[in-house]
Design a protein around this motif. Structure first.
Motif, PDB file in Angstrom:
ATOM      1  N   ASP A 143      17.517  17.166   0.546  1.00  0.00           N
ATOM      2  CA  ASP A 143      16.135  17.127   0.955  1.00  0.00           C
ATOM      3  C   ASP A 143      16.275  16.391   2.277  1.00  0.00           C
ATOM      4  O   ASP A 143      16.393  15.334   2.045  1.00  0.00           O
ATOM      5  N   VAL A 144      15.802  16.756   3.401  1.00  0.00           N
ATOM      6  CA  VAL A 144      15.641  16.029   4.652  1.00  0.00           C
ATOM      7  C   VAL A 144      14.228  15.754   5.185  1.00  0.00           C
ATOM      8  O   VAL A 144      13.640  16.603   5.398  1.00  0.00           O
ATOM      9  N   GLU A 152      21.626  26.003 -14.239  1.00  0.00           N
ATOM     10  CA  GLU A 152      21.322  24.652 -13.546  1.00  0.00           C
ATOM     11  C   GLU A 152      20.109  24.948 -12.422  1.00  0.00           C
ATOM     12  O   GLU A 152      19.954  25.966 -11.754  1.00  0.00           O
ATOM     13  N   VAL A 153      19.410  23.920 -12.567  1.00  0.00           N
ATOM     14  CA  VAL A 153      18.021  23.891 -11.842  1.00  0.00           C
ATOM     15  C   VAL A 153      18.375  22.632 -10.970  1.00  0.00           C
ATOM     16  O   VAL A 153      18.495  21.588 -11.700  1.00  0.00           O
ATOM     17  N   SER A 154      18.182  22.822  -9.586  1.00  0.00           N
ATOM     18  CA  SER A 154      17.851  21.479  -8.926  1.00  0.00           C
ATOM     19  C   SER A 154      16.452  21.072  -8.347  1.00  0.00           C
ATOM     20  O   SER A 154      15.787  21.934  -8.183  1.00  0.00           O
ATOM     21  N   GLU A 155      16.290  19.524  -8.389  1.00  0.00           N
ATOM     22  CA  GLU A 155      14.767  19.483  -8.027  1.00  0.00           C
ATOM     23  C   GLU A 155      14.934  18.025  -7.205  1.00  0.00           C
ATOM     24  O   GLU A 155      15.815  17.360  -7.065  1.00  0.00           O
ATOM     25  N   PRO A 156      13.755  18.081  -6.408  1.00  0.00           N
ATOM     26  CA  PRO A 156      13.951  17.011  -5.401  1.00  0.00           C
ATOM     27  C   PRO A 156      13.846  15.647  -6.108  1.00  0.00           C
ATOM     28  O   PRO A 156      13.336  15.549  -7.293  1.00  0.00           O
ATOM     29  N   SER A 157      14.350  14.494  -5.316  1.00  0.00           N
ATOM     30  CA  SER A 157      14.249  13.413  -5.856  1.00  0.00           C
ATOM     31  C   SER A 157      12.890  12.720  -5.902  1.00  0.00           C
ATOM     32  O   SER A 157      12.172  12.942  -5.455  1.00  0.00           O
ATOM     33  N   LEU A 158      12.707  11.951  -7.063  1.00  0.00           N
ATOM     34  CA  LEU A 158      11.319  11.276  -7.094  1.00  0.00           C
ATOM     35  C   LEU A 158      10.824  10.591  -5.774  1.00  0.00           C
ATOM     36  O   LEU A 158       9.756  10.272  -5.561  1.00  0.00           O
ATOM     37  N   VAL A 159      11.826   9.889  -5.159  1.00  0.00           N
ATOM     38  CA  VAL A 159      11.715   9.158  -4.041  1.00  0.00           C
ATOM     39  C   VAL A 159      11.004   9.801  -2.888  1.00  0.00           C
ATOM     40  O   VAL A 159      10.202   9.734  -2.194  1.00  0.00           O
ATOM     41  N   VAL A 160      11.797  10.973  -2.671  1.00  0.00           N
ATOM     42  CA  VAL A 160      11.187  12.023  -1.613  1.00  0.00           C
ATOM     43  C   VAL A 160       9.898  12.506  -1.838  1.00  0.00           C
ATOM     44  O   VAL A 160       8.890  12.636  -1.133  1.00  0.00           O
ATOM     45  N   LEU A 161       9.581  12.766  -2.956  1.00  0.00           N
ATOM     46  CA  LEU A 161       8.346  13.039  -3.646  1.00  0.00           C
ATOM     47  C   LEU A 161       7.356  12.168  -3.342  1.00  0.00           C
ATOM     48  O   LEU A 161       5.989  12.254  -3.034  1.00  0.00           O
ATOM     49  N   MET A 205       0.786  -1.309   0.023  1.00  0.00           N
ATOM     50  CA  MET A 205       0.001   0.081  -0.016  1.00  0.00           C
ATOM     51  C   MET A 205       0.843   1.304  -0.075  1.00  0.00           C
ATOM     52  O   MET A 205       0.407   2.330  -0.619  1.00  0.00           O
ATOM     53  N   PHE A 206       2.056   0.990   0.941  1.00  0.00           N
ATOM     54  CA  PHE A 206       2.965   2.292   0.785  1.00  0.00           C
ATOM     55  C   PHE A 206       4.261   1.743   0.175  1.00  0.00           C
ATOM     56  O   PHE A 206       5.228   1.717   1.115  1.00  0.00           O
ATOM     57  N   PRO A 207       4.643   1.400  -1.169  1.00  0.00           N
ATOM     58  CA  PRO A 207       5.803   0.929  -1.440  1.00  0.00           C
ATOM     59  C   PRO A 207       7.026   1.797  -1.287  1.00  0.00           C
ATOM     60  O   PRO A 207       7.910   1.061  -0.885  1.00  0.00           O
ATOM     61  N   THR A 208       6.793   2.762  -1.334  1.00  0.00           N
ATOM     62  CA  THR A 208       8.153   3.824  -1.348  1.00  0.00           C
ATOM     63  C   THR A 208       8.573   3.909   0.260  1.00  0.00           C
ATOM     64  O   THR A 208       9.874   3.686   0.382  1.00  0.00           O
ATOM     65  N   LEU A 209       7.656   4.021   1.148  1.00  0.00           N
ATOM     66  CA  LEU A 209       7.961   4.234   2.664  1.00  0.00           C
ATOM     67  C   LEU A 209       8.530   2.569   3.018  1.00  0.00           C
ATOM     68  O   LEU A 209       9.504   2.269   3.895  1.00  0.00           O
ATOM     69  N   GLU A 210       7.884   1.576   2.498  1.00  0.00           N
ATOM     70  CA  GLU A 210       8.370   0.116   2.690  1.00  0.00           C
ATOM     71  C   GLU A 210       9.983  -0.030   2.198  1.00  0.00           C
ATOM     72  O   GLU A 210      10.797  -0.703   2.923  1.00  0.00           O
ATOM     73  N   SER A 211      10.191   0.389   1.003  1.00  0.00           N
ATOM     74  CA  SER A 211      11.434   0.645   0.510  1.00  0.00           C
ATOM     75  C   SER A 211      12.432   1.352   1.288  1.00  0.00           C
ATOM     76  O   SER A 211      13.791   1.019   1.480  1.00  0.00           O
ATOM     77  N   MET A 212      11.979   2.326   2.117  1.00  0.00           N
ATOM     78  CA  MET A 212      12.906   3.059   3.036  1.00  0.00           C
ATOM     79  C   MET A 212      13.012   2.300   4.445  1.00  0.00           C
ATOM     80  O   MET A 212      13.685   2.929   5.203  1.00  0.00           O
ATOM     81  N   GLY A 213      12.339   1.202   4.627  1.00  0.00           N
ATOM     82  CA  GLY A 213      12.540   0.338   5.848  1.00  0.00           C
ATOM     83  C   GLY A 213      11.187   0.908   6.976  1.00  0.00           C
ATOM     84  O   GLY A 213      11.635   0.284   8.071  1.00  0.00           O
ATOM     85  N   ILE A 214      10.560   1.625   6.332  1.00  0.00           N
ATOM     86  CA  ILE A 214       9.378   1.973   7.189  1.00  0.00           C
ATOM     87  C   ILE A 214       8.285   1.017   7.209  1.00  0.00           C
ATOM     88  O   ILE A 214       7.788   0.543   6.088  1.00  0.00           O
ATOM     89  N   THR A 215       8.009   0.478   8.638  1.00  0.00           N
ATOM     90  CA  THR A 215       6.932  -0.605   8.415  1.00  0.00           C
ATOM     91  C   THR A 215       5.822  -0.314   9.428  1.00  0.00           C
ATOM     92  O   THR A 215       4.705  -0.887   9.204  1.00  0.00           O
ATOM     93  N   SER A 216       5.912   0.487  10.654  1.00  0.00           N
ATOM     94  CA  SER A 216       5.071   0.630  11.667  1.00  0.00           C
ATOM     95  C   SER A 216       4.211   1.793  11.153  1.00  0.00           C
ATOM     96  O   SER A 216       4.081   2.999  11.821  1.00  0.00           O
ATOM     97  N   PHE A 217       3.523   1.751  10.180  1.00  0.00           N
ATOM     98  CA  PHE A 217       2.600   2.642   9.691  1.00  0.00           C
ATOM     99  C   PHE A 217       1.713   3.357  10.601  1.00  0.00           C
ATOM    100  O   PHE A 217       1.487   4.601  10.807  1.00  0.00           O
ATOM    101  N   ASP A 218       1.168   2.636  11.542  1.00  0.00           N
ATOM    102  CA  ASP A 218       0.144   3.142  12.612  1.00  0.00           C
ATOM    103  C   ASP A 218       0.582   3.943  13.587  1.00  0.00           C
ATOM    104  O   ASP A 218      -0.049   4.803  14.265  1.00  0.00           O
ATOM    105  N   ASN A 219       1.938   3.876  13.914  1.00  0.00           N
ATOM    106  CA  ASN A 219       2.783   4.775  14.923  1.00  0.00           C
ATOM    107  C   ASN A 219       3.169   6.122  14.381  1.00  0.00           C
ATOM    108  O   ASN A 219       3.814   6.920  15.089  1.00  0.00           O
ATOM    109  N   ILE A 220       3.164   6.274  13.028  1.00  0.00           N
ATOM    110  CA  ILE A 220       3.452   7.487  12.499  1.00  0.00           C
ATOM    111  C   ILE A 220       2.790   8.794  12.990  1.00  0.00           C
ATOM    112  O   ILE A 220       1.638   8.631  12.686  1.00  0.00           O
ATOM    113  N   GLU A 221       3.361   9.585  13.552  1.00  0.00           N
ATOM    114  CA  GLU A 221       2.598  11.095  14.067  1.00  0.00           C
ATOM    115  C   GLU A 221       2.664  12.014  13.194  1.00  0.00           C
ATOM    116  O   GLU A 221       1.596  12.644  12.813  1.00  0.00           O
ATOM    117  N   LYS A 222       3.750  12.379  12.598  1.00  0.00           N
ATOM    118  CA  LYS A 222       3.918  13.535  11.760  1.00  0.00           C
ATOM    119  C   LYS A 222       4.918  13.300  11.130  1.00  0.00           C
ATOM    120  O   LYS A 222       5.994  12.443  11.184  1.00  0.00           O
TER     121      LYS A 222
END
Length: 126
Positions: free
Chosen positions: A28-29, A68-77, A1-18
Motif C-alpha cells: 500500500d503506497v 490466503e487473504v492480504s490486509e492493509p497494515s494497521l499503521v496505514v489505516l 493529536m495525530f500520533p501515527t502521522l507524527e511517528s511517520m515523521g510528519i510534523t507540518s500538518f497545516d501544509n498538507i494539501e491532499k
C-alpha cells in the motif's frame, strides 16, 4: 493529536494539501502532498510504503479449503484516518480526471529526465 502521522515523521500538518493511497507491487503506497511556496526547497510530497499482512482463512464450501487473504497494515489505516480527520474529508479511492492527467504529466517529465540522464552517461562513455 495525530500520533501515527507524527511517528511517520510528519510534523507540518497545516501544509498538507491532499493524499493518495494506492496498491502497487504488493504494498500500500500512501503519498502525502504539501502546499509549498514557489522556490521552496522543501519536498512537495512524501511517499510511504506499507507491507500487507497475510493470513490464511477457511474458504466457504465445506471442503476444508484454505486461501490466503492480504490486509492493509494497521499503521496505514490509522494514518489515512488521521489524514481524513485533518483534512476534514472522507477518503475516496477514485481520482478525478484532472488528478490522473496531472499524474500522467508528472510521470512523463520524470521519464524524460531519466532518459536524458542516461543518454548523457552513454555519451560520456564514448
Amino acid at each position: 493529536m495525530f500520533p501515527t502521522l507524527e511517528s511517520m515523521g510528519i510534523t507540518s500538518f497545516d501544509n498538507i494539501e491532499k493524499y493518495t493511497l494506492r496498491y502497487e507491487g504488493g504494498f500500500d503506497v500512501l503519498k502525502i502532498y504539501y502546499r509549498r511556496e514557489k522556490g521552496s526547497l522543501l519536498p512537495k510530497s512524501k511517499k510511504f510504503k506499507f507491507g500487507r499482512a497475510t493470513r490464511t482463512v477457511l474458504a466457504d464450501g465445506g471442503k476444508q479449503q484454505y486461501r490466503e487473504v492480504s490486509e492493509p497494515s494497521l499503521v496505514v489505516l490509522r494514518a489515512v484516518d488521521e489524514l481524513s480527520r485533518l483534512l476534514g474529508q472522507e477518503f475516496e479511492d477514485k481520482q478525478s480526471k484532472e488528478d490522473l492527467l496531472n499524474e500522467l504529466e508528472h510521470l512523463e517529465r520524470v521519464v524524460a529526465n531519466k532518459i536524458s540522464e542516461i543518454k548523457e552517461k552513454i555519451e560520456k562513455m564514448s
